[in-house]
Design an enzyme around this catalytic site. Structure first.
Site, mmCIF file in Angstrom:
data_model
loop_
_atom_site.group_PDB
_atom_site.id
_atom_site.type_symbol
_atom_site.label_atom_id
_atom_site.label_comp_id
_atom_site.label_asym_id
_atom_site.label_seq_id
_atom_site.Cartn_x
_atom_site.Cartn_y
_atom_site.Cartn_z
ATOM 1 N N HIS A 146 44.542 32.042 36.711
ATOM 2 C CA HIS A 146 45.929 31.745 37.358
ATOM 3 C C HIS A 146 46.459 30.446 36.668
ATOM 4 C CE1 HIS A 146 45.868 34.065 40.518
ATOM 5 N NE2 HIS A 146 44.976 33.611 41.303
ATOM 6 N N ASP A 179 39.973 40.992 39.803
ATOM 7 C CA ASP A 179 40.170 40.152 40.839
ATOM 8 C C ASP A 179 41.224 40.802 41.582
ATOM 9 O OD1 ASP A 179 39.618 36.671 41.582
ATOM 10 O OD2 ASP A 179 41.745 37.541 42.193
ATOM 11 N N ASP A 183 37.187 39.252 45.187
ATOM 12 C CA ASP A 183 37.966 39.168 46.580
ATOM 13 C C ASP A 183 38.573 40.268 46.888
ATOM 14 O OD1 ASP A 183 39.366 38.658 44.237
ATOM 15 O OD2 ASP A 183 40.330 36.579 44.774
ATOM 16 N N HIS A 192 43.746 39.215 42.918
ATOM 17 C CA HIS A 192 45.087 38.385 42.492
ATOM 18 C C HIS A 192 45.665 38.842 41.241
ATOM 19 C CE1 HIS A 192 43.309 35.953 45.927
ATOM 20 N NE2 HIS A 192 44.312 36.165 46.417
HETATM 21 ZN ZN LIG Z 1 41.583 35.942 43.477
#
Ligand SMILES: [Zn+2]
Length: 311
Positions: A125, A162, A246, A164
């Protein structure tokens, strides 16, 4: 040949507030799982902290200066409601980047077939000039640039499973024609990016969003039908993996329904493409995963496949 494991106690030095999901116990859980007897053959090697020159491969000097100025001598300070700094944060974040770069060195030198970097904080991120989403430096993107600029590879792929979207990796590699970024992720979900029409300046970015509740079938189709055919055409010389766990059904931060077998499956498919184009060379770095037992078991399954395929 074998699989290399890069990890360091600096990863335990980054503290977050009580109740924060990105916590020290995550790395303890992964390291404990990788301490099992069957992982004894892993090649364990030293890893340096990243230098400024390493970080400047993907971030402006101003980002380094901002983080250095924000780092507390004691206690915790927030950069945003999710992203905190403690006295050890930059040591941990720099060691994670250093480990990823050293892992690239090892697989390109042929001392390891593939590698896993078990570190925190995560990195995908972190935008060029902004820490966010528990991330400070773009670890996977820096490893990719390290391979391109310093080892002279022609094409490097970053693959991100992931849950996200890796907005930071995408932003850093947006204008980089020598890189490929492919991601599956839940959408809508933090950070809000990752739509299929975000394809980069050179059409080298492939986003495959998944709806909340999606499980094995949708995940495997996203990779087999959307991302991996494009990766095959790109023909990378090296694959970097943003390995977040996740998307597991037990994870508290998201709502995909994957299990350990799915992480083994995607690892195997990535290794298939690495075998076809990159001499099997895969460098994987830990991103998210916030249910400790799911994280530990998923990371172990990921490394099991890397070891099988690295023999
Ligand atoms: Zn994540």
């Amino acid at each position: 040949m074998t699989t290399a494991l890069f990890t360091h106690d600096d990863g335990l030095a980054h503290e977050t507030p009580p109740g924060h999901p990105e916590r020290i116990d995550r790395l303890h859980a992964v390291r404990q799982a990788l301490g099992a007897e069957r992982f004894a053959p892993l090649l364990r090697d030293e890893m340096p902290r990243a230098t400024d020159a390493d970080l400047l491969l993907c971030h402006p000097q101003a980002h380094l200066d901002t983080l250095a100025a924000a780092a507390p001598e004691t206690g915790l300070v927030p950069l945003d409601p999710d992203t905190w700094m403690s006295p050890g944060t930059l040591h941990a974040a720099r060691r994670a980047v250093g480990g990823a770069c050293r892992a690239v060195d090892a697989v390109l030198a042929g001392t390891a077939a593939n590698a896993f970097v078990a570190m925190r904080p995560p990195g995908h991120h972190a935008e060029p000039a902004r820490a966010m989403g528990f991330c400070y430096f773009g670890t996977a993107a820096i490893a990719a640039r390290h391979a391109l600029d310093r080892h002279g590879l022609a094409r490097v792929a970053v693959l991100d499973f992931d849950v996200h979207h890796g907005n930071g990796t995408q932003a850093i590699l947006w204008d980089e024609p020598r890189s490929f970024y492919g991601s599956s992720h839940q959408m809508p979900l933090f950070p809000g990016t990752g739509a299929p029409d975000e394809t980069g300046a050179h059409d080298t970015i492939v986003n495959a969003p998944l709806r909340a509740g999606a499980g094995t079938g949708a995940f495997r189709r996203a990779w087999d039908e959307t991302i991996l055919p494009r990766l095959d055409a790109f023909a990378p010389d090296l694959i970097i993996v943003s390995a977040g766990f996740d998307a597991h059904r037990a994870d508290p931060l998201a709502s995909l329904e994957l299990g350990i077998d799915d992480f083994a499956w995607i690892t195997s498919r990535i290794c298939d493409l690495a075998d076809a184009h990159a001499g099997g060379r895969v460098v994987s770095t830990l991103e998210g995963g916030y249910d400790l037992s799911a994280l530990a078991a998923s990371a172990a399954a990921h490394v099991d496949v890397l070891m099988e395929r690295g023999e």
